[in-house]
Design a protein around this motif. Structure first.
Motif, PDB file in Angstrom:
ATOM      1  N   PRO A 111       0.864  -1.191   0.048  1.00  0.00           N
ATOM      2  CA  PRO A 111      -0.161   0.001   0.065  1.00  0.00           C
ATOM      3  C   PRO A 111       0.889   1.394   0.097  1.00  0.00           C
ATOM      4  O   PRO A 111       0.466   2.254  -0.724  1.00  0.00           O
ATOM      5  CB  PRO A 111      -0.942  -0.144   1.220  1.00  0.00           C
ATOM      6  CG  PRO A 111      -1.031  -1.691   1.554  1.00  0.00           C
ATOM      7  CD  PRO A 111       0.161  -2.324   1.058  1.00  0.00           C
ATOM      8  N   ILE A 112       1.920   1.457   0.562  1.00  0.00           N
ATOM      9  CA  ILE A 112       2.666   2.616   0.718  1.00  0.00           C
ATOM     10  C   ILE A 112       3.404   2.924  -0.642  1.00  0.00           C
ATOM     11  O   ILE A 112       3.154   3.972  -1.298  1.00  0.00           O
ATOM     12  CB  ILE A 112       3.648   2.643   1.849  1.00  0.00           C
ATOM     13  CG1 ILE A 112       2.878   2.697   3.231  1.00  0.00           C
ATOM     14  CG2 ILE A 112       4.588   3.990   1.965  1.00  0.00           C
ATOM     15  CD1 ILE A 112       3.652   2.721   4.552  1.00  0.00           C
ATOM     16  N   PRO A 113       4.277   1.780  -1.016  1.00  0.00           N
ATOM     17  CA  PRO A 113       5.052   2.301  -2.262  1.00  0.00           C
ATOM     18  C   PRO A 113       4.042   2.438  -3.511  1.00  0.00           C
ATOM     19  O   PRO A 113       4.312   2.929  -4.447  1.00  0.00           O
ATOM     20  CB  PRO A 113       5.757   0.890  -2.352  1.00  0.00           C
ATOM     21  CG  PRO A 113       5.171  -0.076  -1.624  1.00  0.00           C
ATOM     22  CD  PRO A 113       4.719   0.563  -0.337  1.00  0.00           C
ATOM     23  N   SER A 114       2.822   1.887  -3.507  1.00  0.00           N
ATOM     24  CA  SER A 114       1.841   1.731  -4.642  1.00  0.00           C
ATOM     25  C   SER A 114       1.049   2.956  -4.364  1.00  0.00           C
ATOM     26  O   SER A 114       0.107   3.336  -5.387  1.00  0.00           O
ATOM     27  CB  SER A 114       0.980   0.570  -4.576  1.00  0.00           C
ATOM     28  OG  SER A 114       0.168   0.473  -3.465  1.00  0.00           O
ATOM     29  N   GLY A 115       1.125   3.802  -3.298  1.00  0.00           N
ATOM     30  CA  GLY A 115       0.361   5.026  -3.251  1.00  0.00           C
ATOM     31  C   GLY A 115      -0.879   4.838  -2.666  1.00  0.00           C
ATOM     32  O   GLY A 115      -1.639   5.771  -2.748  1.00  0.00           O
ATOM     33  N   GLN A 116      -1.229   3.791  -2.155  1.00  0.00           N
ATOM     34  CA  GLN A 116      -2.686   3.438  -1.691  1.00  0.00           C
ATOM     35  C   GLN A 116      -2.806   4.168  -0.257  1.00  0.00           C
ATOM     36  O   GLN A 116      -3.985   4.689   0.275  1.00  0.00           O
ATOM     37  CB  GLN A 116      -2.914   2.196  -1.788  1.00  0.00           C
ATOM     38  CG  GLN A 116      -3.158   1.582  -2.940  1.00  0.00           C
ATOM     39  CD  GLN A 116      -3.220  -0.133  -2.936  1.00  0.00           C
ATOM     40  OE1 GLN A 116      -4.439  -0.341  -2.040  1.00  0.00           O
ATOM     41  NE2 GLN A 116      -2.267  -0.790  -3.042  1.00  0.00           N
ATOM     42  N   VAL A 117      -1.618   4.429   0.386  1.00  0.00           N
ATOM     43  CA  VAL A 117      -1.795   4.789   1.807  1.00  0.00           C
ATOM     44  C   VAL A 117      -0.559   5.947   2.185  1.00  0.00           C
ATOM     45  O   VAL A 117       0.464   5.443   1.543  1.00  0.00           O
ATOM     46  CB  VAL A 117      -1.719   3.780   3.054  1.00  0.00           C
ATOM     47  CG1 VAL A 117      -1.747   4.356   4.386  1.00  0.00           C
ATOM     48  CG2 VAL A 117      -2.880   2.702   2.660  1.00  0.00           C
ATOM     49  N   SER A 118      -0.746   6.783   2.535  1.00  0.00           N
ATOM     50  CA  SER A 118       0.186   7.856   2.873  1.00  0.00           C
ATOM     51  C   SER A 118       0.895   7.472   4.070  1.00  0.00           C
ATOM     52  O   SER A 118       0.596   6.663   4.981  1.00  0.00           O
ATOM     53  CB  SER A 118      -0.335   9.337   3.040  1.00  0.00           C
ATOM     54  OG  SER A 118      -1.014   9.396   4.395  1.00  0.00           O
ATOM     55  N   VAL A 119       2.194   7.822   4.271  1.00  0.00           N
ATOM     56  CA  VAL A 119       2.847   7.716   5.711  1.00  0.00           C
ATOM     57  C   VAL A 119       2.450   7.953   6.902  1.00  0.00           C
ATOM     58  O   VAL A 119       2.286   7.337   7.935  1.00  0.00           O
ATOM     59  CB  VAL A 119       4.580   8.135   5.481  1.00  0.00           C
ATOM     60  CG1 VAL A 119       5.042   8.055   6.720  1.00  0.00           C
ATOM     61  CG2 VAL A 119       4.975   7.581   4.257  1.00  0.00           C
ATOM     62  N   ARG A 120       1.701   9.469   6.699  1.00  0.00           N
ATOM     63  CA  ARG A 120       0.907  10.033   7.992  1.00  0.00           C
ATOM     64  C   ARG A 120      -0.334   9.033   8.184  1.00  0.00           C
ATOM     65  O   ARG A 120      -0.351   8.844   9.292  1.00  0.00           O
ATOM     66  CB  ARG A 120       0.459  11.251   7.481  1.00  0.00           C
ATOM     67  CG  ARG A 120      -0.496  11.904   8.668  1.00  0.00           C
ATOM     68  CD  ARG A 120      -0.940  13.250   8.018  1.00  0.00           C
ATOM     69  NE  ARG A 120      -1.823  13.855   8.809  1.00  0.00           N
ATOM     70  CZ  ARG A 120      -3.353  13.529   9.012  1.00  0.00           C
ATOM     71  NH1 ARG A 120      -3.624  12.610   8.022  1.00  0.00           N
ATOM     72  NH2 ARG A 120      -4.158  14.020   9.612  1.00  0.00           N
ATOM     73  N   ASN A 121      -0.895   8.486   7.348  1.00  0.00           N
ATOM     74  CA  ASN A 121      -2.215   7.769   7.703  1.00  0.00           C
ATOM     75  C   ASN A 121      -1.741   6.307   8.209  1.00  0.00           C
ATOM     76  O   ASN A 121      -2.376   5.653   8.891  1.00  0.00           O
ATOM     77  CB  ASN A 121      -3.082   7.663   6.387  1.00  0.00           C
ATOM     78  CG  ASN A 121      -3.937   8.911   6.435  1.00  0.00           C
ATOM     79  OD1 ASN A 121      -3.753   9.808   6.852  1.00  0.00           O
ATOM     80  ND2 ASN A 121      -4.798   8.836   5.382  1.00  0.00           N
ATOM     81  N   ALA A 122      -0.752   5.940   7.505  1.00  0.00           N
ATOM     82  CA  ALA A 122      -0.092   4.474   8.042  1.00  0.00           C
ATOM     83  C   ALA A 122       0.471   4.755   9.725  1.00  0.00           C
ATOM     84  O   ALA A 122       0.141   3.851  10.348  1.00  0.00           O
ATOM     85  CB  ALA A 122       1.112   4.304   7.222  1.00  0.00           C
TER      86      ALA A 122
END
Length: 321
Positions: A111-122
Motif C-alpha cells: 500500500p505505501i509504495p503503490s500510493g494507496q496509503v500515505s506515511v502519515r495515515n500509516a
C-alpha cells in the motif's frame, strides 16, 4: 481515514497475498489498503506470532497442572493481540521500508509504495492497532504486561536489521516468539528457565522458515544491498536449515521435559510427541526446498502454520492424563 491514491498497481491487491482472500472479497473498499498494510490478506504471519503463545500457555498448564477461565481469556487475548501487533509491526515495517519496497518485485505493490496509503495515515493506523493491543495486554498479570512492553523494542529494531546485519531473521525470531514468554507469564505471573528454552526453540524455528522465505528476494536484495541469511548462506542454505531444524526440535523437547517432569510418564511421552511431529514436518519442508522456485518457497513458508500447530493436540492429550 482515506487517501488520494496516486497510481496503485492494478486493483490494489498485493503480489504475494492469497488469491481471493477475505480482504479483497469482502472488506469495505475504503478499509482494504489498511488491512493490506496490516497483512490481514496474508494471515500466515498472525499464525506464526500466535503459535508460540499457544505453546507457552500449553507448557505452563502442563507445568502447573491447572487451568482456569483466565486461560480461556489468555487464549483469546493472545489471538487478538497477535493479529493487532502483527498488523502494527507490519505497518511499522512498511513505513521503515518505504524507500526499499518499491525496488523489489514482490513488495512494490504494497500500500505505501503503490500510493494507496500515505506515511502519515500509516502512522495513525499503527498507533490505533497498538492502542487496541494495549487494552488487551493490561488485562493480563503484571509480569505479562511488563513483557509486552519490553517486546516493543525488538519490534522497533527489526525493520532496520537488514541494513546492518546479515542476520535480520534472528531479530525477527526475537520479536515473533515473544509470545512464548508472555503467554507463560499470563498463566503463572512469573518467568523461568522453561519458557526461555521454549523461546530459544522458537527463534531457531523462525530462522528456519524465514530463511526459506527470504530466498524469494535474493536477486533484488543483492541489487539494493539488503542483507539476509538467505544471501549469507547461499548454496549452504540446506545445511543451515538442517541445523536450525535440529536446534528447534531439541530445545522444544527440552522445554517439554522441563514442563512435564512432575507429570506421569504417559503425559510426558504424549507431550514429547509434539516437537517430534513438528520436526518431521520441518524435515518434509527441507526435502522440498528449492531456492530457485519462488512459488514453492512461498508454499513451504506458509506450511509452517501446520508445522507449528502439530504439537498442540499432543499437549492437549498430555493435559488430560
Amino acid at each position: 481515514m482515506t487517501d488520494q491514491a496516486q497510481t496503485p498497481e492494478a486493483d490494489g491487491t498485493v503480489a504475494d497475498a492469497i488469491p481471493d482472500n477475505w480482504v479483497d472479497r469482502f472488506a469495505p473498499r475504503f478499509t482494504r489498503p489498511y488491512l493490506r498494510l496490516s497483512r490481514a490478506d496474508r494471515p500466515i504471519g498472525t499464525w506464526l506470532l500466535y503459535l508460540p503463545c499457544l505453546w507457552g500457555l500449553s507448557l505452563a498448564m502442563l507445568a502447573t497442572s491447572r487451568g482456569g477461565t483466565h486461560d480461556i481469556w489468555t487464549l483469546v487475548g493472545c489471538g487478538l493481540g497477535a493479529f493487532l501487533m502483527r498488523g502494527a509491526g507490519c505497518t511499522w515495517n512498511d513505513i521503515s521500508d518505504r524507500n526499499i519496497d518499491g525496488s523489489v518485485a514482490r513488495t512494490r505493490s504494497r500500500p505505501i509504495p503503490s500510493g494507496q496509503v500515505s506515511v502519515r495515515n500509516a502512522l495513525i493506523w499503527m498507533i490505533v492497532q497498538s492502542l487496541l493491543a494495549l487494552v488487551i495486554l493490561i488485562s493480563f498479570y503484571d509480569t505479562a504486561i511488563l513483557l509486552g512492553i519490553i517486546a516493543l523494542l525488538p519490534v522497533a529494531i527489526y525493520p532496520f536489521a537488514k541494513r546492518f546485519t546479515w542476520w535480520p531473521q534472528l531479530f525477527l525470531g526475537i520479536a515473533f516468539n515473544w509470545g512464548a514468554l508472555l503467554a507463560w507469564a499470563a498463566h503463572t505471573n512469573q518467568i523461568g528457565p522453561t519458557p526461555i528454552v521454549l523461546y530459544m526453540s522458537g527463534i531457531a524455528w523462525t530462522l528456519f522458515y524465514d530463511t526459506i522465505y527470504a530466498h524469494q528476494d535474493t536477486d533484488d536484495d543483492a541489487l539494493i544491498g539488503v542483507k539476509s541469511t538467505a544471501r549469507l548462506f547461499g548454496e549452504d542454505t540446506r545445511k543451515w536449515l538442517r541445523l536450525f531444524l535440529t536446534i528447534t526440535v531439541v530445545l522444544f523437547g527440552v522445554a517439554v521435559v522441563m514442563a512435564s517432569h512432575e507429570r506421569s510418564i504417559l503425559s510426558l511421552v504424549l507431550a514429547i510427541g509434539g516437537p517430534w511431529a513438528m520436526g518431521w514436518h520441518m524435515t518434509w519442508q527441507l526435502a522440498r526446498f528449492d531456492p530457485d522456485n519462488n512459488d514453492g518457497l512461498l508454499r513451504l513458508f506458509r506450511s509452517n502454520r501446520n508445522a507449528g500447530m502439530l504439537p498442540l493436540p499432543f499437549f492437549a492429550l498430555a493435559l488430560l492424563v
